[in-house]
Scaffold this motif. Structure first.
Motif, mmCIF file in Angstrom:
data_model
loop_
_atom_site.group_PDB
_atom_site.id
_atom_site.type_symbol
_atom_site.label_atom_id
_atom_site.label_comp_id
_atom_site.label_asym_id
_atom_site.label_seq_id
_atom_site.Cartn_x
_atom_site.Cartn_y
_atom_site.Cartn_z
ATOM 1 N N LEU A 109 0.816 -1.217 0.000
ATOM 2 C CA LEU A 109 0.000 0.000 0.000
ATOM 3 C C LEU A 109 0.842 1.256 0.000
ATOM 4 O O LEU A 109 0.437 2.289 -0.544
ATOM 5 N N SER A 144 1.810 1.634 -3.500
ATOM 6 C CA SER A 144 0.598 2.035 -4.204
ATOM 7 C C SER A 144 0.325 3.514 -4.018
ATOM 8 O O SER A 144 -0.018 4.240 -4.963
ATOM 9 N N ALA A 145 0.459 3.946 -2.776
ATOM 10 C CA ALA A 145 0.109 5.322 -2.460
ATOM 11 C C ALA A 145 0.928 6.290 -3.296
ATOM 12 O O ALA A 145 0.413 7.303 -3.788
ATOM 13 N N ASP A 193 2.313 5.712 -6.271
ATOM 14 C CA ASP A 193 1.844 5.684 -7.663
ATOM 15 C C ASP A 193 0.549 6.471 -7.814
ATOM 16 O O ASP A 193 0.392 7.283 -8.722
ATOM 17 N N GLY A 194 -0.382 6.177 -6.901
ATOM 18 C CA GLY A 194 -1.673 6.851 -6.993
ATOM 19 C C GLY A 194 -1.527 8.354 -6.836
ATOM 20 O O GLY A 194 -2.230 9.141 -7.472
ATOM 21 N N LEU A 195 -0.573 8.724 -6.002
ATOM 22 C CA LEU A 195 -0.357 10.157 -5.800
ATOM 23 C C LEU A 195 0.106 10.823 -7.093
ATOM 24 O O LEU A 195 -0.352 11.909 -7.461
ATOM 25 N N GLN A 254 -2.828 11.426 -9.310
ATOM 26 C CA GLN A 254 -3.630 12.602 -8.945
ATOM 27 C C GLN A 254 -2.903 13.908 -9.256
ATOM 28 O O GLN A 254 -3.520 14.892 -9.662
ATOM 29 N N ALA A 281 1.602 16.401 1.053
ATOM 30 C CA ALA A 281 0.658 15.315 1.298
ATOM 31 C C ALA A 281 1.377 14.099 1.868
ATOM 32 O O ALA A 281 0.917 13.473 2.827
ATOM 33 N N SER A 324 2.308 14.548 5.593
ATOM 34 C CA SER A 324 1.202 14.285 6.513
ATOM 35 C C SER A 324 0.946 12.784 6.616
ATOM 36 O O SER A 324 0.702 12.245 7.689
ATOM 37 N N TYR A 337 -11.254 12.701 -8.465
ATOM 38 C CA TYR A 337 -10.332 12.517 -7.341
ATOM 39 C C TYR A 337 -10.568 13.556 -6.256
ATOM 40 O O TYR A 337 -10.461 13.259 -5.064
ATOM 41 N N ARG A 339 -11.235 12.615 -2.419
ATOM 42 C CA ARG A 339 -10.401 13.168 -1.338
ATOM 43 C C ARG A 339 -11.276 13.896 -0.326
ATOM 44 O O ARG A 339 -11.098 13.769 0.888
ATOM 45 N N GLY A 355 -4.143 16.006 3.257
ATOM 46 C CA GLY A 355 -2.980 15.253 2.802
ATOM 47 C C GLY A 355 -3.166 13.755 2.984
ATOM 48 O O GLY A 355 -2.923 12.962 2.075
ATOM 49 N N VAL A 356 -3.606 13.389 4.166
ATOM 50 C CA VAL A 356 -3.786 11.965 4.425
ATOM 51 C C VAL A 356 -4.876 11.377 3.507
ATOM 52 O O VAL A 356 -4.730 10.282 2.958
ATOM 53 N N ALA A 413 -5.663 12.323 0.567
ATOM 54 C CA ALA A 413 -5.106 12.153 -0.778
ATOM 55 C C ALA A 413 -4.341 10.845 -0.878
ATOM 56 O O ALA A 413 -4.484 10.087 -1.849
ATOM 57 N N LEU A 414 -3.572 10.544 0.151
ATOM 58 C CA LEU A 414 -2.766 9.331 0.067
ATOM 59 C C LEU A 414 -3.611 8.075 0.231
ATOM 60 O O LEU A 414 -3.290 7.021 -0.330
ATOM 61 N N VAL A 450 -6.681 7.714 -0.842
ATOM 62 C CA VAL A 450 -7.282 7.512 -2.166
ATOM 63 C C VAL A 450 -6.217 6.994 -3.140
ATOM 64 O O VAL A 450 -6.447 6.053 -3.913
ATOM 65 N N SER A 451 -5.054 7.588 -3.076
ATOM 66 C CA SER A 451 -3.955 7.156 -3.940
ATOM 67 C C SER A 451 -3.659 5.675 -3.749
ATOM 68 O O SER A 451 -3.453 4.935 -4.713
ATOM 69 N N ALA A 452 -3.602 5.297 -2.495
ATOM 70 C CA ALA A 452 -3.223 3.926 -2.193
ATOM 71 C C ALA A 452 -4.159 2.932 -2.866
ATOM 72 O O ALA A 452 -3.729 1.900 -3.388
ATOM 73 N N ASP A 469 -5.948 3.396 -5.617
ATOM 74 C CA ASP A 469 -5.696 3.378 -7.060
ATOM 75 C C ASP A 469 -4.437 2.591 -7.378
ATOM 76 O O ASP A 469 -4.415 1.744 -8.271
ATOM 77 N N GLY A 470 -3.387 2.914 -6.643
ATOM 78 C CA GLY A 470 -2.127 2.229 -6.888
ATOM 79 C C GLY A 470 -2.244 0.736 -6.668
ATOM 80 O O GLY A 470 -1.637 -0.071 -7.379
ATOM 81 N N LEU A 471 -3.050 0.382 -5.680
ATOM 82 C CA LEU A 471 -3.238 -1.042 -5.398
ATOM 83 C C LEU A 471 -3.886 -1.746 -6.593
ATOM 84 O O LEU A 471 -3.482 -2.849 -6.986
#
Lengths: 203, 203, 203, 203
Positions: C163, C166-167, C169-171, C174, C186, C189, D131, D135, D159-160, D162-163, D165-167, D169-171
Motif C-alpha cells: 500500500l 501504491s500510495a 503511484d496513486g499520488l 492525482q 501530502a 502528513s 479525485y 479526497r 494530505g492523508v 489524498a494518500l 485515495v492514492s493507495a 488506485d495504486g493497489l
DNA sequence: TATGAATGAGAATTCATTCAT
DNA sequence: AATGAATGAATTCTCATTCAT
C-alpha cells in the motif's frame, strides 16, 4: 476467349481491374491504389474484399487459371483421334497466347511470386498442381492414342506430355519478349514435326 | 558445368555472391546488404562496382547467360548429324537444368524483371536477343539437317526451333515447382518422339 | 535528479528525445518522425537503433525505471532507523513526482501499454517485476524495523509495503490530473499519520 | 456489486457492451465493430448514440465511475465512528478491486485517454473532479473524527485523504499486473497500521 | 578504395466514420 | 431508427542509395 463476367460482383470487378493493372505494370510496380482507381472504388474497398495485395494477386491467378483451363479442357473433350486432339490442344493454346499476350505476361509475375514473396508456398503449390494437371491431361490423350493404336507405343507418355506443356509455356515467354513471334504458326509446324517425326527415317 | 571463375576480381566476386543470394531468395526478397555480407564486403562497396541493385542483377543475368550459352554452343559445335546434334543439345540443356535447379529459378526473376522494373526494357531487349540467338542456333541445325537429307524438308525450321527452345524453358519452370520431375528422362522421351514422330503412320 | 547522460551515444540520444516527446504527447499521439526530428536525425535512423516504435517506448520505460529506482535505493541505503528510512523514501519519491510531473505522466502510457499493445506481455512482465521489487524494498525496511523493535511486530509487512508503494503511484496519478496538488506536503502528513497512527488511542 | 441495468435502453446496452470489450482488449485495440458485434447491433448504430469512439469511451467512464462511487458513498454513509468508516471504505474499495480486476484495468485506459487523445481535456477534467471528490469524502470523515476526538487532531486531513485515495488506485494497478496480489488482505494490514500507527512509540 | 551510419521516399494497411438505403 | 458497404486519412516501417571518413 477470356471475357469479363456479365454481371460481376464487386469482388470479381476488383479481380478484373487487378488483372488489367497487374498485367500492364507487373506485380511490384502496381500500387493497390492504382487497382482501386481502375475499379472506380476507394483504396479501402479493396481491403474489404482481399486481405492483402498478394491475396488479390492470387485471386487473379486463380481466375486466369480457371479461364484458360476451361478452354483447354473443352477443346480436348471434343471427340477425335489422339493426334487431332493433341494438334487441337496445341492450336487452341497458341491461339490464347496470341490473343492475350498481355494476360500471359502475368505468368512471369505469378512464377516470380513463388520466389521470396510472403505467398511463396501458396503460389508454388498452386503452380505445381496446375502443371501436374496439364501434364496429366496431355498424357491421358497420348496414352489413349497409344492404346487405340494411333500413337507409337514405345514412348513415355508422361515425359512427352511434360515437354508439350513446357513448350507452350516457353512459347508464351518468347512471345512476351518478341512481338514479332507468331505462336500459331510456330505451334503448327511443331505439331507437324512432333506427330510425323522430324527425321526422314523414323527411329 | 557452371563454376566460379578461378581468380575473380572483386566485381566478379560480387556477381557470384549476388547469384547465390538472388537464386536463393529471389530478386525482391534479396537485400543489397545480404549480397555484401555474402561477398564479405561492406554494403557501400557494392556501389563502387554497380550503380544499382538492378544493374548488379543484370550483371548476374549476363554472367549466367554466358555460362549456359557457352555449354550449349560447345555441344552443338561437335561434328555430328543434325539428329544427334539436336538430341545432344536437348540432353545437355536438360542436364544443366537438372544440376542447377537453384540457378535456373533465377530465370523466373529475370523474366519478371521485364515487368515494371526500372530496367524493364533492358531485360526485355536482352531476353529477346537471347531467345532469337537460341532459336537461330537450333534452326540452323535443322536447316542443315534438311539440306543434308537427315531431316524432313517440308517443315518450318524456325517454328520448330522456337518450340524446342520453348520446351526447355518451360521444363525448367516445371522442375522449379516440382522437385519430383526428372528433366533428363523427360527430354529423352521427347527427343525420341520428336525425331521419330509420335504417330505410328507418319503424316 | 533525472538528468541527461553526459556523453550519450546515439541510442541514448534517441531514448531521451523519445522520452521528451512521449511524455508531452503520449504514446499514441507521438509519431516516430516527431521523435526523429526532436533528436535531430532522420526517420530511418530511429529504426537503425530500435526495431519498432514500441521497442523504443520500452527502452524509455527501462531508462526511466532505472533512473528512479537508483534514487530510491540510494535513499533507502542510508543508515537510519526504519521509521526514518520510510519517511525518507516517501519524501524522495514525492520529490521526484513533484519535480518531474511530465516524466511521471508517462507512467500512464506505460501502464496502458499493457493493454492490447503488441508489447502487452512485455510491459506487463516488466511492471510486475518492478512493483515486486519496490514492495520487497519497503517490506524489508519494515521487517528490519520490526526486528529492531522500532516498528510494531503485529503487522503484515508485505501488505503495508504494497500500500505504501501504491500510495506513491496513486499520488502521481492525482498530481497529473491536478496541478494544485502538492505531493511533498501530502506525503509528509501521510508519513506522520502512518507512523504515529491516525487514532488517538492505538489499537 | 457492479451489475447490468435491469431494463437497459439501447444506449446503455452499448455502454455495457463497450465496457466489456474495452476492459478486455484496451481502448486502442478495441474496434468499434467489435463493440457493435458484442452489443448485437450494426456498426452504424453505435454512431446513432455516440458521436465517436471516444465519446462512447467517456460514457463508459462515467458509468463505471457512477457505479463505484455509489458503493463507496453508501458505505461511508453508514453511521459509525470515523475509524470504522475509514476501515470500511478501504475494505469495500479493495473488495471492488478484487471482484472486478477486469473492469479496473480500464482505469489504465481512462488515465491514458488524458494523454494525447482528442478528449484529453475532457478526461483530465473528469478525473480531476473525480479525485477531488474522493479526497473530500475521505477528508470529511477524518475531520469529523478529529472533531469528535477519535482521530489525532495534529494531522492534515487533506494530505492523508489524498494518500488514502492514492493507495487504493495504486493497489488496483499492482493487482492488474500481478494476479497473485490479494488486495483485501493488503488493505486490512494497511488499515491497521495507519489507524494504530506503525511505530511502537507514537510520534 | 572501402565502409556503414544515416537517410527519406514510398507503399501497404487499418479502422473510425459516413451516408445511401 | 438501423445498417454495413465504402471511404481515405494517417502512420509505420523498409531498404536502396549516399557520402563523410
Amino acid at each position: 476467349m477470356i471475357v469479363a463476367t456479365a454481371v460481376p460482383g464487386k469482388r470479381q470487378l476488383l479481380v478484373e481491374a487487378a488483372a488489367e493493372v497487374f498485367s500492364t505494370h507487373g506485380f511490384t510496380a502496381t500500387r493497390v491504389s492504382d487497382i482501386a482507381a481502375t475499379a472506380g472504388v476507394g483504396k479501402g474497398t479493396v481491403y474489404e474484399y482481399f486481405a492483402s495485395k498478394e491475396e488479390l494477386f492470387f485471386a487473379v491467378f486463380e481466375w486466369i487459371d480457371g479461364q484458360i483451363r476451361q478452354q483447354v479442357e473443352l477443346t480436348i473433350a471434343r471427340p477425335a483421334c489422339a493426334c487431332d486432339q493433341l494438334r487441337a490442344a496445341l492450336a487452341v493454346s497458341a491461339g490464347i497466347v496470341s490473343e492475350h499476350r498481355g494476360l500471359f505476361s502475368m505468368n512471369l509475375d505469378f512464377w516470380a511470386a513463388s520466389r521470396g514473396s510472403a505467398f511463396e508456398s501458396r503460389f508454388t503449390d498452386a503452380c505445381r498442381t496446375l502443371y501436374a494437371r496439364y501434364r496429366q491431361l496431355v498424357a491421358d490423350v497420348i496414352r489413349r492414342g497409344q492404346a487405340e493404336g494411333d500413337l507409337r507405343g514405345d514412348i513415355d507418355a508422361a515425359g512427352v506430355a511434360a515437354l508439350i506443356v513446357s513448350a507452350l509455356d516457353g512459347l508464351a515467354v518468347q512471345c512476351w519478349f518478341d512481338d514479332a513471334m507468331d505462336p500459331v504458326a510456330a505451334v503448327d509446324s511443331f505439331a507437324t514435326a512432333l506427330l510425323g517425326g522430324l527425321c526422314r527415317e523414323p527411329r
